[in-house]
Each structure stands twice: as C-alpha cells, then as structure tokens.
Write an enzyme that holds these catalytic residues in place. Structure first.
Site, PDB file in Angstrom:
ATOM      1  N   GLU A 180       0.799  -1.234   0.000  1.00  0.00           N
ATOM      2  CA  GLU A 180       0.000   0.000   0.000  1.00  0.00           C
ATOM      3  C   GLU A 180       0.833   1.287   0.000  1.00  0.00           C
ATOM      4  O   GLU A 180       0.573   2.206   0.770  1.00  0.00           O
ATOM      5  CB  GLU A 180      -0.981  -0.014   1.182  1.00  0.00           C
ATOM      6  CG  GLU A 180      -1.870  -1.253   1.162  1.00  0.00           C
ATOM      7  CD  GLU A 180      -2.777  -1.405   2.397  1.00  0.00           C
ATOM      8  OE1 GLU A 180      -2.781  -0.507   3.256  1.00  0.00           O
ATOM      9  OE2 GLU A 180      -3.477  -2.422   2.488  1.00  0.00           O
ATOM     10  N   GLU A 211      -6.205 -10.741  -1.101  1.00  0.00           N
ATOM     11  CA  GLU A 211      -7.053 -10.513   0.081  1.00  0.00           C
ATOM     12  C   GLU A 211      -8.525 -10.430  -0.318  1.00  0.00           C
ATOM     13  O   GLU A 211      -9.253  -9.545   0.122  1.00  0.00           O
ATOM     14  CB  GLU A 211      -6.658  -9.198   0.771  1.00  0.00           C
ATOM     15  CG  GLU A 211      -5.185  -9.083   1.100  1.00  0.00           C
ATOM     16  CD  GLU A 211      -4.802  -7.814   1.849  1.00  0.00           C
ATOM     17  OE1 GLU A 211      -5.707  -7.060   2.280  1.00  0.00           O
ATOM     18  OE2 GLU A 211      -3.590  -7.569   1.996  1.00  0.00           O
TER      19      GLU A 211
HETATM   20  O1  9MR Z   1      -7.778  -7.999   8.440  1.00  0.00           O
HETATM   21  C1  9MR Z   1      -6.821  -7.237   9.147  1.00  0.00           C
HETATM   22  C2  9MR Z   1      -7.424  -6.741  10.438  1.00  0.00           C
HETATM   23  O2  9MR Z   1      -7.660  -7.824  11.325  1.00  0.00           O
HETATM   24  C3  9MR Z   1      -6.505  -5.728  11.096  1.00  0.00           C
HETATM   25  O3  9MR Z   1      -7.158  -5.151  12.216  1.00  0.00           O
HETATM   26  C4  9MR Z   1      -6.133  -4.641  10.086  1.00  0.00           C
HETATM   27  C5  9MR Z   1      -5.184  -3.647  10.734  1.00  0.00           C
HETATM   28  O4  9MR Z   1      -4.766  -2.682   9.855  1.00  0.00           O
HETATM   29  O5  9MR Z   1      -5.528  -5.226   8.955  1.00  0.00           O
HETATM   30  C6  9MR Z   1      -6.394  -6.075   8.270  1.00  0.00           C
HETATM   31  O6  9MR Z   1      -5.776  -6.594   7.106  1.00  0.00           O
HETATM   32  C7  9MR Z   1      -5.400  -5.643   6.109  1.00  0.00           C
HETATM   33  C8  9MR Z   1      -4.198  -6.200   5.397  1.00  0.00           C
HETATM   34  O7  9MR Z   1      -3.191  -6.518   6.295  1.00  0.00           O
HETATM   35  C9  9MR Z   1      -3.689  -5.217   4.342  1.00  0.00           C
HETATM   36  N1  9MR Z   1      -4.714  -4.834   3.436  1.00  0.00           N
HETATM   37  C10 9MR Z   1      -5.976  -4.388   4.037  1.00  0.00           C
HETATM   38  C11 9MR Z   1      -6.471  -5.430   5.034  1.00  0.00           C
HETATM   39  C12 9MR Z   1      -7.825  -5.036   5.593  1.00  0.00           C
HETATM   40  O8  9MR Z   1      -7.714  -3.837   6.310  1.00  0.00           O
END
Ligand code: 9MR
Length: 336
Positions: A136, A244
């Site tokens: 990102e 994802e």
């Molecule tokens: O699914 C993840 C969630 O449990 C966490 O709280 C969050 C914290 O930033 O991150 C989520 O996963 C993310 C992933 O690592 C990167 N792309 C976006 C995902 C959804 O926010």
C-alpha cells in the site's frame, strides 16, 4: 445442479492457481480447520506476521502464532504467503525512533529492517512461496503518486527498490510482491504501472503485483477494470496474485446497519459476481498464480468492523456455519 460434497476448491483449481485464505491461530480446529484442510492450499497470516506483531520490540520477536501457522501448513501440505514487511500500519514506533527518542537515521532503519527480514526469512522461507514486500505505498489522493509514510520519509524516495533488494538478498526463491488495494481502479492502476515501470527499469527484483480485491457486489465496473488491470500488469512481465479477496454485500458508501441475514437478492448477486470474477481469473491463468480470500467463512471477517463497526457482512464462499454458499457452487461450476 448437484455438487459433490467432497469437492475441493483447491483441487478444482489445481491446474489454474493456488487457493488461499487469511488465517488466525484459532482457525486450525473445528469447522474453520476442516474448511482449510479441504479447500485451501495456501494460507496468509491475517495479522501474525506483520512487523508490529512478530517484532513488537527491538530485542523481542513473538514467533508463537506464525510458528503455529507454519506447523499447521506443513502438516496439511499447505504453503504460505508472507504478509508483510514494509507497511505504514501495524509497525511499531521503535523501528523509526533512535535511542534518544529522535527520528532514527536512514542507516539505522535500514540496519533494523535488514536484520528483521533476515530473521523472518531464515525462519519461514522453507514454506513461504511469496512475500508481500511492500504494502500500500501508492497514495489514494488524486494527483499524488506515493503515500507519505515514515518508511519513505526516512529511507528516501527510492525506498521501494531498496526494500525489494533487501528481501531478495535473503530469499532468492520466493516471489516478491508489491501489494495494494483498488489497484484495478483506472487512476490507481496508472499510478501503480508508473511506479512498476520505474522499478523494473532500475532492475528491482519485483515479480508480482498483489491485487488485494476487497470488492463488493454493487461495483458495475469491476470486471472491466479487473481485466484491464491484469492485462496491464501482465504486459509489464509481472505475475498477478489476488491476495485478500472478499466480496462485500455493501457498497463502500452504504452505511446501513439493519440486516441480521443477507437477503436472497444479495446472495444471488454475490454468486453472479463471484462467477464473473473467477471466469476472468481462469481466462488469465497464465498470469494469475494465486487467489487468496481474506478469511475462510462468514463466521469471521474483518468486514464485520469495516467500514461500519459491528455491522455483519457476508463476503466469503462459506456461510457462518461453514456451509457452501451459492457463490461457492458457481465458482466450481465450470468445465474447461
Ligand atoms: O484484516 C486485518 C485486520 O484484522 C486488522 O485489524 C487490520 C489492521 O490494519 O488489517 C487487516 O488486514 C489488512 C491487510 O493486512 C492489508 N490490506 C488491508 C487489510 C484489511 O484492512
């Protein structure tokens, strides 16, 4: 249509691409565990391998959860994606702070990152087939190319190349991935290609683009955008990993919060959208090397708290009880 109850998603897609799920350590038993063993041949730690989770303090790593994932994966013939090294979220402040409490120098942050990458790669590279090296880094705001982050500020404008080189030096086999969301949308696609062209021109060891695929059932441009994005990335000589995926029942701007169950209309539309998406993935199987869902079943999904905190969503192929949804049947209903 009758479906064989034992039909495995990963087996059905064996000649196409890996099928993955994001996991937490409590997913390895019960219904979630059964689903993982039956339908998936790749897992990604939803949180456990992020910098702040696995390396919370300078002198302390917490490998417990990631090790449990590796053990589960090994005993079930599953491979792992490594998520993630350089991200603006879930990275502890100590990484960017020196012993006097001031912002750390480029040299110090590079040394810390190199050490971190070495330790993680040494421990997990036997099972990890792809690393989300940088996550990102593109700015969403129109007209701006890169996200301003501590990594970029401290390491400098060419930090993405530097980070890929650091990871390559520790793991020469795994695919190295640049991962982002909305990077099939036309404007972000242009920005991403611009970045990738520069990286490739400079010899950066980037192998794949990660399309996160946090999508929804109402996006009428999705399929066209997706095809165009895959073609553009493939034309750069890169592979595509879908990293994802979830297909929310709600348009991003829909802040309604009154549904206890998905409606039949939603479930049918979701099945159609999944059908269309997987047809595209199959069409481009030369380029798409893995497709990972951001969860296993609707029993747990990060979408339950985003963008509306506490609102139930149903974005995956299995329902809250672990049963196959109409979307599952459609995704496996092909003969080629
Ligand atoms: O699914 C993840 C969630 O449990 C966490 O709280 C969050 C914290 O930033 O991150 C989520 O996963 C993310 C992933 O690592 C990167 N792309 C976006 C995902 C959804 O926010």
């Amino acid at each position: 249509m009758t479906q064989d109850n034992k039909l495995s998603l990963a087996e059905k897609y064996w000649d196409y691409f890996k099928i993955g799920a994001a996991v937490n350590v409590n997913d390895f038993s019960g219904i979630q565990g059964e689903l993982l063993k039956t339908h998936f041949n790749s897992i990604t730690a939803e949180n456990a391998m992020k910098f702040g989770e696995i390396h919370p303090e300078e002198d302390r790593y917490d490998f417990e959860k990631a090790d449990a994932m590796k053990t589960f994966a090994k005993s079930n013939n599953i491979l792992m994606r490594g998520h993630t090294f350089v991200w603006h979220n879930q990275t502890s402040n100590w990484v960017f702070t020196d012993k006097n409490g001031r912002e750390a120098s480029r040299e110090l942050v590079l040394e810390r990152l190199t050490q971190h990458v070495k330790i993680i790669c040494d421990r997990y590279k036997d099972i990890v087939y792809a690393w989300d090296v940088v996550n990102e880094a593109i700015e969403d705001k129109s007209g701006q190319q890169y996200r301003e982050t501590a990594w970029r500020r401290i390491l400098g404008a060419d930090y993405i190349q530097t980070v890929f080189e650091i990871v390559k030096a520790q793991d020469r086999k795994a695919a190295l991935v640049y991962n982002d969301y909305n990077n099939e949308h036309p404007e972000k696609l242009e920005k991403t290609c611009h970045m990738l062209e520069i990286l490739l021109k400079n010899g950066t060891p980037v192998d794949s683009v990660g399309i996160q695929a946090h999508w929804n059932i109402r996006d009428i441009s999705l399929i066209d955008n997706l095809k165009r994005a895959i073609e553009r990335y493939a034309a750069l000589g890169l592979k595509i990993q879908v990293t994802e995926m979830d297909v929310s029942m709600f348009d991003f701007n829909d802040r309604r919060n009154d549904l206890k169950l998905p409606t039949d209309e939603m479930l049918e539309l979701q099945a159609q959208v999944y059908d269309d998406i997987f047809s595209v993935f199959r069409q481009y199987k030369e380029h798409v090397t893995s497709v990972t869902f951001w969860g296993i079943s609707d029993a747990y999904t990060w979408k339950d708290n985003f963008p509306v905190f506490g609102r139930k969503d149903w974005p995956l192929l299995f329902n809250v009880s672990g049963a196959k949804k109409a979307a599952f049947d459609r995704v496996v209903d092909f003969y080629e």
